[in-house]
Design a protein around this motif. Structure first.
Motif, PDB file in Angstrom:
ATOM      1  N   GLU A  31       0.836  -1.196   0.000  1.00 29.05           N
ATOM      2  CA  GLU A  31       0.000   0.000   0.000  1.00 29.05           C
ATOM      3  C   GLU A  31       0.871   1.245   0.000  1.00 29.05           C
ATOM      4  O   GLU A  31       0.796   2.059  -0.917  1.00 29.05           O
ATOM      5  CB  GLU A  31      -0.933   0.007   1.226  1.00 29.05           C
ATOM      6  N   ASN A  32       1.765   1.366   0.970  1.00 32.55           N
ATOM      7  CA  ASN A  32       2.628   2.546   1.084  1.00 32.55           C
ATOM      8  C   ASN A  32       3.995   2.159   1.606  1.00 32.55           C
ATOM      9  O   ASN A  32       4.104   1.226   2.399  1.00 32.55           O
ATOM     10  CB  ASN A  32       2.028   3.532   2.100  1.00 32.55           C
ATOM     11  N   ILE A  33       5.016   2.905   1.164  1.00 34.40           N
ATOM     12  CA  ILE A  33       6.343   2.731   1.750  1.00 34.40           C
ATOM     13  C   ILE A  33       6.784   4.062   2.344  1.00 34.40           C
ATOM     14  O   ILE A  33       6.671   5.103   1.686  1.00 34.40           O
ATOM     15  CB  ILE A  33       7.370   2.238   0.711  1.00 34.40           C
ATOM     16  N   PHE A  34       7.265   4.025   3.572  1.00 34.74           N
ATOM     17  CA  PHE A  34       7.758   5.221   4.252  1.00 34.74           C
ATOM     18  C   PHE A  34       9.243   5.016   4.509  1.00 34.74           C
ATOM     19  O   PHE A  34       9.639   3.977   5.028  1.00 34.74           O
ATOM     20  CB  PHE A  34       7.018   5.430   5.573  1.00 34.74           C
ATOM     21  N   CYS A  35      10.027   6.005   4.144  1.00 37.27           N
ATOM     22  CA  CYS A  35      11.470   5.807   4.143  1.00 37.27           C
ATOM     23  C   CYS A  35      12.168   7.080   4.600  1.00 37.27           C
ATOM     24  O   CYS A  35      11.761   8.181   4.252  1.00 37.27           O
ATOM     25  CB  CYS A  35      11.848   5.483   2.695  1.00 37.27           C
ATOM     26  N   THR A  36      13.229   6.928   5.396  1.00 44.52           N
ATOM     27  CA  THR A  36      13.951   8.125   5.847  1.00 44.52           C
ATOM     28  C   THR A  36      14.863   8.629   4.716  1.00 44.52           C
ATOM     29  O   THR A  36      15.282   7.856   3.855  1.00 44.52           O
ATOM     30  CB  THR A  36      14.805   7.824   7.093  1.00 44.52           C
ATOM     31  N   ALA A  37      15.141   9.931   4.746  1.00 37.94           N
ATOM     32  CA  ALA A  37      15.874  10.587   3.652  1.00 37.94           C
ATOM     33  C   ALA A  37      17.222   9.920   3.382  1.00 37.94           C
ATOM     34  O   ALA A  37      17.588   9.674   2.234  1.00 37.94           O
ATOM     35  CB  ALA A  37      16.081  12.062   3.983  1.00 37.94           C
ATOM     36  N   HIS A  38      17.944   9.594   4.446  1.00 42.02           N
ATOM     37  CA  HIS A  38      19.291   9.067   4.250  1.00 42.02           C
ATOM     38  C   HIS A  38      19.310   7.641   3.715  1.00 42.02           C
ATOM     39  O   HIS A  38      20.350   7.137   3.330  1.00 42.02           O
ATOM     40  CB  HIS A  38      20.120   9.181   5.547  1.00 42.02           C
TER      41      HIS A  38
END
Lengths: 250, 250
Positions: free
Chosen positions: A44-51
């Motif tokens: 459904e969704n992927i959440f990822c930190t900038a680095h």
């Protein structure tokens, strides 16, 4: 940037009630998420930190990724030390138990496994040894519990779990039923080659429940050489899966 | 009734620093405590709730038991769901590695195992299979960590753990050194009968460290039939201990 309602929605998926309501679960870590992308599961969704975004492989770059901060990841994660990414993934519809598979292989059956780490480790172990499905009693811990998903290290993407009423399942089965007990024939002496059948592993505290013991045609045991009263159920599963494959591969 | 200072003293033993300072650790649950009483360990104190005192067996009744309330037990316990009793136990003095034992058996060596549950499960498994000692790298999680003690289910009372600088230990060893690696000879084909030697199991994330790999004379592997990248280290330990005993018992 995550909204407050997004955060509370994702956090709600830590609980079975809300996973069931929304038909979604969470997986954490790029590696684990990649396994689900490569499988039949729908992300459904992927959440990822900038680095970590520059580290994403091509596969993940094709999928829309929402950038979040470390603080936000911490809020939605079920881990003590959150990893690089979290995905919400659709829980697949319950499918029929694949009878072809039951007919060609020993099928693992779990009777009320309670510890998420144990279930996750059993799924990972089953995947290592090439099993394709696991049949669980209705009282077994939910496979989409974040701790289970974590402990499978991505193997949940390849192993299909079926939650059923086990007495009915065993009643309708015509294959030998091996049961892992403290007293039985040594697993070292059993010839599993070309054998079809079912292997039942019992609950951490009480073992296989009396109502299921009736269905066991072949009680088997892992020989004891020392003094521990029992083995951890995931360790037992590992040794038994290994013995099944060692014997079948002969 | 526990005093405030007793509570804070016992709680301090949840931490390695204070276990080391006071040479004490805690074990919980009548069953586990009984195993320590039956062993060489010296018990300092036993704290028990009123409703479990009648259940104590004769062995425990001979030892002075301090009655505490459920609330007090909760305060001093390291468990989410505290059991019936908690004991403070003396940490034994570091003994010499029993060379006789190394000479008659495969000896397990752990390289930086981090997870308390994994170490505890490995100790329990080693006890099931009749091993007597485990050699650990200095970086391996403390065996007297309450989570380790809990996961051993009393087996810590029978297995002696030695924390050493592994390169020195391996340098001074003349036996074959088996290393559990992803590439090596199939463990199913190795004849361990009458074999003396050492088996190294590596850290959960990175496996066996490069500086120890040099000492491996016999790389061994658990054959893979499916797609999981690796096995959990406690499951690997279980399968390898089982194979060592299966082969030795022939």
């Amino acid at each position: 940037m995550l909204s407050k309602s997004q955060i509370s929605f994702i956090k709600s998926l830590h609980q079975k009630k809300f996973r069931k309501e929304h038909n979604l679960f969470i997986a954490e870590g790029i590696k684990s998420i990649t396994e689900f992308i490569l499988s039949d599961y729908r992300i459904e969704n992927i959440f990822c930190t900038a680095h970590t975004i520059p580290k994403l492989d091509k596969l993940l770059q094709k999928i829309k990724v929402q950038e979040i901060t470390d603080t936000e990841l911490k809020k939605i994660s079920a881990l003590v030390a959150p990893q690089d990414a979290l995905a919400t993934i659709h829980i697949p519809q319950e499918t029929e138990i694949a009878v072809e598979s039951v007919q060609n292989l020993i099928t693992l059956v779990l009777d009320d496994i309670q510890d998420p780490g144990n279930l996750g480790t059993i799924i990972r172990t089953a995947d290592w040894f090439g099993f394709k499905q696991i049949i669980c009693s209705a009282g077994t811990v939910d496979a989409y519990n974040p701790k289970v998903v974590q402990a499978t290290m991505g193997s949940l993407a390849r192993i299909r779990l079926h939650y059923v009423y086990l007495p009915d399942f065993l009643q309708s089965n015509n294959y030998p039923v091996f049961g892992a007990l403290l007293e039985g024939n040594s697993v070292y002496d059993i010839d599993f080659s070309d054998k079809e059948g079912i292997l039942i592993l019992g609950n951490e505290g009480r073992g296989i429940s009396p109502e299921l013991k009736e269905y066991i045609t072949d009680p088997i045991t892992i020989p004891q050489f020392g003094k521990a009263e029992s083995l951890n159920v995931a360790v037992s599963a590992g040794i038994l899966c290994s013995e099944i494959k060692r014997n079948s591969a002969k």
